[in-house]
Scaffold this active site. Structure first.
Site, mmCIF file in Angstrom:
data_model
loop_
_atom_site.group_PDB
_atom_site.id
_atom_site.type_symbol
_atom_site.label_atom_id
_atom_site.label_comp_id
_atom_site.label_asym_id
_atom_site.label_seq_id
_atom_site.Cartn_x
_atom_site.Cartn_y
_atom_site.Cartn_z
ATOM 1 N N HIS A 72 -25.876 -5.858 -2.691
ATOM 2 C CA HIS A 72 -25.465 -7.225 -2.391
ATOM 3 C C HIS A 72 -25.026 -7.966 -3.649
ATOM 4 O O HIS A 72 -25.855 -8.351 -4.474
ATOM 5 C CB HIS A 72 -26.636 -7.951 -1.689
ATOM 6 C CG HIS A 72 -26.322 -9.347 -1.271
ATOM 7 N ND1 HIS A 72 -27.253 -10.368 -1.292
ATOM 8 C CD2 HIS A 72 -25.172 -9.899 -0.814
ATOM 9 C CE1 HIS A 72 -26.681 -11.477 -0.862
ATOM 10 N NE2 HIS A 72 -25.422 -11.219 -0.575
ATOM 11 N N SER B 6 -25.191 -10.240 3.620
ATOM 12 C CA SER B 6 -26.036 -11.271 3.027
ATOM 13 C C SER B 6 -27.387 -11.349 3.713
ATOM 14 O O SER B 6 -28.358 -11.836 3.118
ATOM 15 C CB SER B 6 -25.364 -12.637 3.169
ATOM 16 O OG SER B 6 -24.092 -12.621 2.592
ATOM 17 N N GLU C 119 -28.484 -7.602 -5.598
ATOM 18 C CA GLU C 119 -29.717 -7.235 -4.889
ATOM 19 C C GLU C 119 -29.520 -5.832 -4.300
ATOM 20 O O GLU C 119 -28.554 -5.596 -3.559
ATOM 21 C CB GLU C 119 -30.024 -8.232 -3.763
ATOM 22 C CG GLU C 119 -30.518 -9.582 -4.267
ATOM 23 C CD GLU C 119 -30.779 -10.603 -3.150
ATOM 24 O OE1 GLU C 119 -31.701 -11.405 -3.300
ATOM 25 O OE2 GLU C 119 -30.055 -10.603 -2.134
ATOM 26 N N ASN D 7 -30.750 -15.551 -0.649
ATOM 27 C CA ASN D 7 -30.305 -16.353 0.501
ATOM 28 C C ASN D 7 -31.465 -16.894 1.327
ATOM 29 O O ASN D 7 -31.332 -17.938 1.970
ATOM 30 C CB ASN D 7 -29.329 -15.561 1.366
ATOM 31 C CG ASN D 7 -27.975 -15.439 0.673
ATOM 32 O OD1 ASN D 7 -27.643 -16.261 -0.173
ATOM 33 N ND2 ASN D 7 -27.217 -14.419 1.005
HETATM 34 N N1 LIG Z 1 -18.886 -15.342 0.790
HETATM 35 C C1 LIG Z 1 -19.955 -15.129 0.039
HETATM 36 O O1 LIG Z 1 -20.343 -15.984 -0.775
HETATM 37 C C2 LIG Z 1 -20.712 -13.834 0.147
HETATM 38 C C3 LIG Z 1 -21.583 -13.474 -0.897
HETATM 39 C C4 LIG Z 1 -22.258 -12.245 -0.836
HETATM 40 C C5 LIG Z 1 -22.082 -11.429 0.264
HETATM 41 N N2 LIG Z 1 -21.239 -11.815 1.280
HETATM 42 C C6 LIG Z 1 -21.080 -10.896 2.402
HETATM 43 O O2 LIG Z 1 -19.888 -10.159 2.193
HETATM 44 C C7 LIG Z 1 -19.294 -9.790 3.463
HETATM 45 C C8 LIG Z 1 -17.866 -10.291 3.493
HETATM 46 O O3 LIG Z 1 -17.867 -11.700 3.284
HETATM 47 P P1 LIG Z 1 -16.583 -12.474 2.688
HETATM 48 O O4 LIG Z 1 -17.093 -13.768 2.181
HETATM 49 O O5 LIG Z 1 -15.787 -11.580 1.809
HETATM 50 O O6 LIG Z 1 -15.802 -12.769 4.061
HETATM 51 P P2 LIG Z 1 -14.242 -13.051 4.316
HETATM 52 O O7 LIG Z 1 -14.179 -13.860 5.565
HETATM 53 O O8 LIG Z 1 -13.589 -13.558 3.082
HETATM 54 O O9 LIG Z 1 -13.677 -11.566 4.588
HETATM 55 C C9 LIG Z 1 -14.067 -10.787 5.673
HETATM 56 C C10 LIG Z 1 -13.086 -9.630 5.792
HETATM 57 O O10 LIG Z 1 -13.506 -8.801 6.897
HETATM 58 C C11 LIG Z 1 -12.359 -8.402 7.626
HETATM 59 N N3 LIG Z 1 -12.787 -8.078 8.995
HETATM 60 C C12 LIG Z 1 -13.119 -8.933 9.974
HETATM 61 N N4 LIG Z 1 -13.488 -8.250 11.071
HETATM 62 C C13 LIG Z 1 -13.376 -6.927 10.765
HETATM 63 C C14 LIG Z 1 -13.606 -5.712 11.491
HETATM 64 N N5 LIG Z 1 -14.031 -5.747 12.734
HETATM 65 N N6 LIG Z 1 -13.389 -4.536 10.836
HETATM 66 C C15 LIG Z 1 -12.959 -4.505 9.559
HETATM 67 N N7 LIG Z 1 -12.711 -5.626 8.832
HETATM 68 C C16 LIG Z 1 -12.930 -6.817 9.433
HETATM 69 C C17 LIG Z 1 -11.440 -9.629 7.558
HETATM 70 O O11 LIG Z 1 -10.114 -9.250 7.814
HETATM 71 C C18 LIG Z 1 -11.657 -10.070 6.104
HETATM 72 O O12 LIG Z 1 -10.789 -9.356 5.243
HETATM 73 C C19 LIG Z 1 -20.204 -10.408 4.532
HETATM 74 O O13 LIG Z 1 -21.112 -9.450 4.953
HETATM 75 C C20 LIG Z 1 -20.917 -11.534 3.765
HETATM 76 O O14 LIG Z 1 -22.159 -11.869 4.323
HETATM 77 C C21 LIG Z 1 -20.538 -12.980 1.228
#
Ligand SMILES: NC(=O)c1ccc[n+]([C@@H]2O[C@H](COP(=O)([O-])OP(=O)(O)OC[C@H]3O[C@@H](n4cnc5c(N)ncnc54)[C@H](O)[C@@H]3O)[C@@H](O)[C@H]2O)c1
Length: 284
Positions: A140, A119, A152, A190
């Protein structure tokens, strides 16, 4: 080159959503989670989501079956070797992502595009941790990925035109609208959204209004589909905190500095929907 086989790393909110989008639009998807049980529960979640769409008449049953048939799950990163594109969607933590990009670079075929769903984090840092910085970019998606139309496409200084064109074509093949953005914290959405969300927490902390009234005010007063505190619960408070920290690190702008209440809630594991409680309670 057309992307046919997509690897997805990370089995959280976004990884599961992107897997659904990519498989539904006809791509072969290899989903990698560190633990096989999590990978299996992602498939169960995908099946449930697709079954709901069939029930509502939004998806034909044959399409549901074909979509599920295009997804394989694994706990072995090595199975991503033959992917045309790998999208990383793990925790918003630069060192964890850098480590992963380094491993992916060693494993994946030369032509594979390595993309991040970050993000806010600098895509260039991930690109430079590989031997193929020209094949690294950001793709993204927004939450929930199956619903939100925007993607994005983030261009780090090192990316070549083919990589950006292929990433854009992939987003379009997924039925999304891509916009190309510079590799700068928060990109477009963001960078604009998070000062607003942070300030909503500040108003709550200052006791200006109740959480329900803050959300009602922004829905009724600005026509937003959901209020800021409900949106923070959807995004995840831990991810939101990481996003604000990355924005603050980049710009040192007071509006990006995370409000103390947000930090305290993350410490208390009140992470929003994913933990069952954030500003609102999801157990009921
Ligand atoms: N939540 C949102 O609204 C959103 C929107 C767009 C982008 N993102 C981005 O997407 C990515 C994931 O976010 P999310 O919301 O799915 O988070 P989440 O907390 O739901 O999931 C994160 C995942 O990463 C895994 N993880 C943690 N540490 C790890 C490691 N060292 N190696 C491998 N896997 C690992 C966890 O087990 C989990 O499955 C982030 O970069 C976030 O910024 C999030």
């Amino acid at each position: 080159m057309t992307v046919k086989r997509v690897g997805i790393v990370g089995s959280g909110i976004m990884g599961s959503g992107i897997a659904e989008v990519a498989a539904k639009s006809g791509h072969e998807v290899v989903l990698r989670s560190r633990r096989q049980e999590t990978a299996d529960s992602m498939v169960a979640g995908l099946e449930k989501s697709l079954a709901k769409q069939v029930e509502k008449g939004k998806l034909a049953d044959e399409e549901r079956q074909a979509t599920v048939g295009r997804v394989t799950v694994t706990s072995d990163l090595g199975e991503l070797r033959e992917c045309d594109l790998v999208i990383e969607s793990i925790v918003e933590d630069l060192s964890a992502k850098k480590h992963l990009f380094n491993e992916l670079d060693r494993i994946c075929a030369e032509h594979t595009i390595l993309a991040t769903n970050t993000s806010t984090l600098p895509v260039i840092e991930l690109a430079m941790d590989t031997g193929r910085p020209q094949r690294v970019c950001g793709i993204h998606f927004f939450n929930p990925a199956p619903v939100m139309s925007l993607v994005e496409i983030v261009r780090p200084l090192t990316a070549d035109d083919d990589t950006i064109a292929e990433a854009r074509a992939f987003a379009e093949a997924c039925g999304k609208t891509p916009v190309e953005v510079k590799d700068q914290a928060g990109f477009v959405v963001n960078a604009l959204l998070f000062p607003y969300l942070n300030n909503a927490v500040r108003l709550l902390e200052q006791g200006v209004a109740s959480k329900e009234d803050i959300d009602t005010a922004m829905k009724g007063g600005c026509g937003f589909p959901m209020g800021p505190l409900a949106l923070l619960d959807l995004v995840g408070l831990d991810t939101s905190l990481a996003i604000l920290e990355a924005l603050y690190e980049e710009f040192k702008e007071p509006n990006y500095s995370p409000v103390p209440l947000l930090r305290r809630m993350v410490s208390a594991e009140l992470l929003g929907r994913k933990s069952g409680r954030g500003f609102y309670d999801y157990h009921r």
